[in-house]
Design a protein around this motif. Sequence first.
Motif, PDB file in Angstrom:
ATOM      1  N   SER A   1       0.827  -1.214   0.000  1.00 39.09           N
ATOM      2  CA  SER A   1       0.000   0.000   0.000  1.00 39.09           C
ATOM      3  C   SER A   1       0.853   1.251   0.000  1.00 39.09           C
ATOM      4  N   LEU A   2       1.885   1.287   0.833  1.00 34.73           N
ATOM      5  CA  LEU A   2       2.729   2.474   0.907  1.00 34.73           C
ATOM      6  C   LEU A   2       3.512   2.677  -0.386  1.00 34.73           C
ATOM      7  N   ARG A   3       4.002   1.585  -0.962  1.00 35.03           N
ATOM      8  CA  ARG A   3       4.742   1.685  -2.220  1.00 35.03           C
ATOM      9  C   ARG A   3       3.862   2.255  -3.331  1.00 35.03           C
ATOM     10  N   LYS A   4       2.624   1.779  -3.426  1.00 34.43           N
ATOM     11  CA  LYS A   4       1.707   2.266  -4.458  1.00 34.43           C
ATOM     12  C   LYS A   4       1.342   3.732  -4.226  1.00 34.43           C
ATOM     13  N   LYS A   5       1.067   4.089  -2.981  1.00 33.15           N
ATOM     14  CA  LYS A   5       0.673   5.468  -2.680  1.00 33.15           C
ATOM     15  C   LYS A   5       1.821   6.440  -2.928  1.00 33.15           C
ATOM     16  N   ALA A   6       3.051   5.941  -2.834  1.00 28.16           N
ATOM     17  CA  ALA A   6       4.209   6.801  -3.083  1.00 28.16           C
ATOM     18  C   ALA A   6       4.501   6.958  -4.567  1.00 28.16           C
ATOM     19  N   GLY A   7       3.779   6.241  -5.420  1.00 31.15           N
ATOM     20  CA  GLY A   7       3.982   6.358  -6.858  1.00 31.15           C
ATOM     21  C   GLY A   7       5.223   5.648  -7.362  1.00 31.15           C
ATOM     22  N   ILE A   8       5.700   4.659  -6.626  1.00 34.66           N
ATOM     23  CA  ILE A   8       6.896   3.910  -7.025  1.00 34.66           C
ATOM     24  C   ILE A   8       6.476   2.743  -7.911  1.00 34.66           C
ATOM     25  N   SER A   9       7.125   2.618  -9.047  1.00 29.35           N
ATOM     26  CA  SER A   9       6.747   1.622 -10.047  1.00 29.35           C
ATOM     27  C   SER A   9       7.657   0.393  -9.996  1.00 29.35           C
ATOM     28  N   ILE A  10       7.041  -0.772 -10.153  1.00 25.90           N
ATOM     29  CA  ILE A  10       7.769  -2.044 -10.287  1.00 25.90           C
ATOM     30  C   ILE A  10       7.074  -2.825 -11.401  1.00 25.90           C
ATOM     31  N   THR A  11       7.766  -3.094 -12.471  1.00 29.07           N
ATOM     32  CA  THR A  11       7.143  -3.782 -13.601  1.00 29.07           C
ATOM     33  C   THR A  11       7.648  -5.215 -13.722  1.00 29.07           C
ATOM     34  N   GLN A  12       6.820  -6.045 -14.352  1.00 30.35           N
ATOM     35  CA  GLN A  12       7.223  -7.429 -14.599  1.00 30.35           C
ATOM     36  C   GLN A  12       8.424  -7.483 -15.537  1.00 30.35           C
ATOM     37  N   GLU A  13       8.492  -6.562 -16.463  1.00 30.68           N
ATOM     38  CA  GLU A  13       9.621  -6.527 -17.386  1.00 30.68           C
ATOM     39  C   GLU A  13      10.932  -6.286 -16.643  1.00 30.68           C
ATOM     40  N   ALA A  14      10.910  -5.342 -15.683  1.00 37.03           N
ATOM     41  CA  ALA A  14      12.113  -5.045 -14.908  1.00 37.03           C
ATOM     42  C   ALA A  14      12.512  -6.219 -14.026  1.00 37.03           C
ATOM     43  N   ILE A  15      11.518  -6.892 -13.473  1.00 38.22           N
ATOM     44  CA  ILE A  15      11.785  -8.066 -12.634  1.00 38.22           C
ATOM     45  C   ILE A  15      12.427  -9.175 -13.456  1.00 38.22           C
ATOM     46  N   ARG A  16      11.825  -9.465 -14.592  1.00 40.44           N
ATOM     47  CA  ARG A  16      12.351 -10.533 -15.446  1.00 40.44           C
ATOM     48  C   ARG A  16      13.762 -10.201 -15.930  1.00 40.44           C
ATOM     49  N   ARG A  17      13.987  -8.949 -16.243  1.00 40.01           N
ATOM     50  CA  ARG A  17      15.301  -8.519 -16.723  1.00 40.01           C
ATOM     51  C   ARG A  17      16.393  -8.834 -15.698  1.00 40.01           C
ATOM     52  N   LEU A  18      16.121  -8.576 -14.417  1.00 38.60           N
ATOM     53  CA  LEU A  18      17.121  -8.869 -13.395  1.00 38.60           C
ATOM     54  C   LEU A  18      17.246 -10.369 -13.128  1.00 38.60           C
ATOM     55  N   LEU A  19      16.114 -11.048 -12.967  1.00 39.91           N
ATOM     56  CA  LEU A  19      16.164 -12.467 -12.598  1.00 39.91           C
ATOM     57  C   LEU A  19      16.824 -13.334 -13.667  1.00 39.91           C
ATOM     58  N   LEU A  20      16.735 -12.931 -14.916  1.00 33.29           N
ATOM     59  CA  LEU A  20      17.341 -13.718 -15.993  1.00 33.29           C
ATOM     60  C   LEU A  20      18.685 -13.145 -16.452  1.00 33.29           C
ATOM     61  N   SER A  21      19.161 -12.131 -15.752  1.00 32.87           N
ATOM     62  CA  SER A  21      20.426 -11.508 -16.139  1.00 32.87           C
ATOM     63  C   SER A  21      21.611 -12.372 -15.709  1.00 32.87           C
ATOM     64  N   PRO A  22      22.736 -12.277 -16.414  1.00 32.77           N
ATOM     65  CA  PRO A  22      23.951 -12.979 -15.979  1.00 32.77           C
ATOM     66  C   PRO A  22      24.378 -12.569 -14.574  1.00 32.77           C
ATOM     67  N   ALA A  23      24.150 -11.309 -14.209  1.00 29.50           N
ATOM     68  CA  ALA A  23      24.532 -10.844 -12.874  1.00 29.50           C
ATOM     69  C   ALA A  23      23.845 -11.660 -11.786  1.00 29.50           C
ATOM     70  N   PHE A  24      22.599 -12.061 -12.042  1.00 25.20           N
ATOM     71  CA  PHE A  24      21.851 -12.839 -11.054  1.00 25.20           C
ATOM     72  C   PHE A  24      22.090 -14.337 -11.218  1.00 25.20           C
ATOM     73  N   THR A  25      21.917 -14.848 -12.411  1.00 26.10           N
ATOM     74  CA  THR A  25      21.928 -16.305 -12.608  1.00 26.10           C
ATOM     75  C   THR A  25      23.301 -16.935 -12.400  1.00 26.10           C
ATOM     76  N   THR A  26      24.374 -16.194 -12.658  1.00 26.48           N
ATOM     77  CA  THR A  26      25.709 -16.786 -12.529  1.00 26.48           C
ATOM     78  C   THR A  26      26.283 -16.669 -11.119  1.00 26.48           C
ATOM     79  N   THR A  27      25.641 -15.888 -10.265  1.00 27.68           N
ATOM     80  CA  THR A  27      26.176 -15.699  -8.912  1.00 27.68           C
ATOM     81  C   THR A  27      25.245 -16.158  -7.808  1.00 27.68           C
ATOM     82  N   PHE A  28      23.983 -16.408  -8.133  1.00 33.27           N
ATOM     83  CA  PHE A  28      22.991 -16.621  -7.084  1.00 33.27           C
ATOM     84  C   PHE A  28      23.364 -17.758  -6.136  1.00 33.27           C
ATOM     85  N   LYS A  29      23.682 -18.909  -6.654  1.00 33.21           N
ATOM     86  CA  LYS A  29      23.907 -20.073  -5.789  1.00 33.21           C
ATOM     87  C   LYS A  29      25.092 -19.864  -4.851  1.00 33.21           C
ATOM     88  N   ARG A  30      26.095 -19.157  -5.310  1.00 32.32           N
ATOM     89  CA  ARG A  30      27.263 -18.897  -4.451  1.00 32.32           C
ATOM     90  C   ARG A  30      26.990 -17.756  -3.470  1.00 32.32           C
TER      91      ARG A  30
END
Length: 424
Positions: free
Chosen positions: A20-49
């Motif tokens: 609720s607070l995030r929405k009322k503050a006008g802060i945006s989180i998109t599925q595209e941005a989420i997918r971009r990070l989760l499938l990025s080399p920065a995430f996938t190549t380091t996560f397990k370690r």
Amino acid sequence: MPPFPPSGIYLKSIRESSHSLRKKAGISITQEAIRRLLLSPAFTTTFKRVSQSHGLALPLNFSSPLDELNLLSILSLLNFASGYRMQLHHEVGRGAWNTIRAFAFSLYLSSSTDGSDLLSAKGIAAIDASKVAELMGVNIHVERTHDTIPGLTIGQLGGPVYELVNLITGVLNETGKILVDTGYPNLGAFVAEALKEGAKAKAILDGSQELEVVLERLVRVIPGFRDMADVNGQREFRLGSNTYTCSQLIKHLAIYCFKKALFLIHAIVIRFGPISPPPFPLPKTTQTPVFTDNVLPSMLIHLGVIDLSTSELASLFPDAGSVEKLEPLLGTYSGSESLAEVVPQEGPNVTTNQAYVLRAAAVDACELMVEAAHSFETLPDDGSLDWLKELTLPQLDMWIWAVAKDRPDYRRLERFTLKNTVFF
């Protein structure tokens, strides 16, 4: 400060108030941005370690599991000081977490060598600022020119590190007094009882209530775990051709984070979970909300998941999220600079309200990220990323927190700063 959440819905209150607070503050989180990070080399190549780097190894010789639980509880209670990161690096060569960790070790080792018990309820109730500063290895004096003698400088108590020492002392004294008044020999004994109460609730009700009961017990009894606030609403109004922001209260938005209490419960699971049978009842923490501080929201802003551009907080991180900034951050690190060469940078200073808004955004972002990971339909045929469908919130939290220290370019990223808080 808002009222406590109703019994049985502490976790729900964290999630819903953050969203609720995030929405009322006008802060945006998109599925595209989420997918971009989760499938990025920065995430996938380091996560397990990287997600295994929780910083909870305690290289001490404990006399009993309860002895270790007590130290872990004190460490979690004092898991703040992020606003003094730069001063601590200058003073002792360590950041906030490692400074607090070293201080907790010093409390334990001093108790073992001089016969006193600084980690007992009476010990933490009586400890003073000078002892805290001594065990932290910090200087709490600042030099100033003498008022009447030219050329003479004198030392007096003051400065940011002195402020931090007083915060630590205050939290310890307050907690110790409550423990003494309620008959507990130390904080570990209180936490152990809370874990047993959670196990009873699990047996009588259902497994989902175990974590709820433990969390509520910690928050209601110990003020240092009451990480919640009323965040003031704001209204824009026009006068002629100009738009102004009015600071008058139009609505109190309650926000619940309980970062340190959630961290403690999960830390107990990490430390004692591998023991069979465990010495204490252990609640399931795989779906606990993240332990939101200043690192999680700052990193998620820099990595393009949290978008402040449509909010009043856009000026805090003006360059974050641009294509030029994101491209190298989402790839694998190819530089030659070592971590030791990086000097941490002071980030933007924020108000208490702004900090809660940003921390709420991180809680909500991580919830959305885990939901997205579990629903991915197009992953590599070789199964190399199938583990994303099993991603948990604590694992994601640990990755974000630890990866901030894992790459030189990430270590350079600014984190927002709030002093004079005991919650992160």
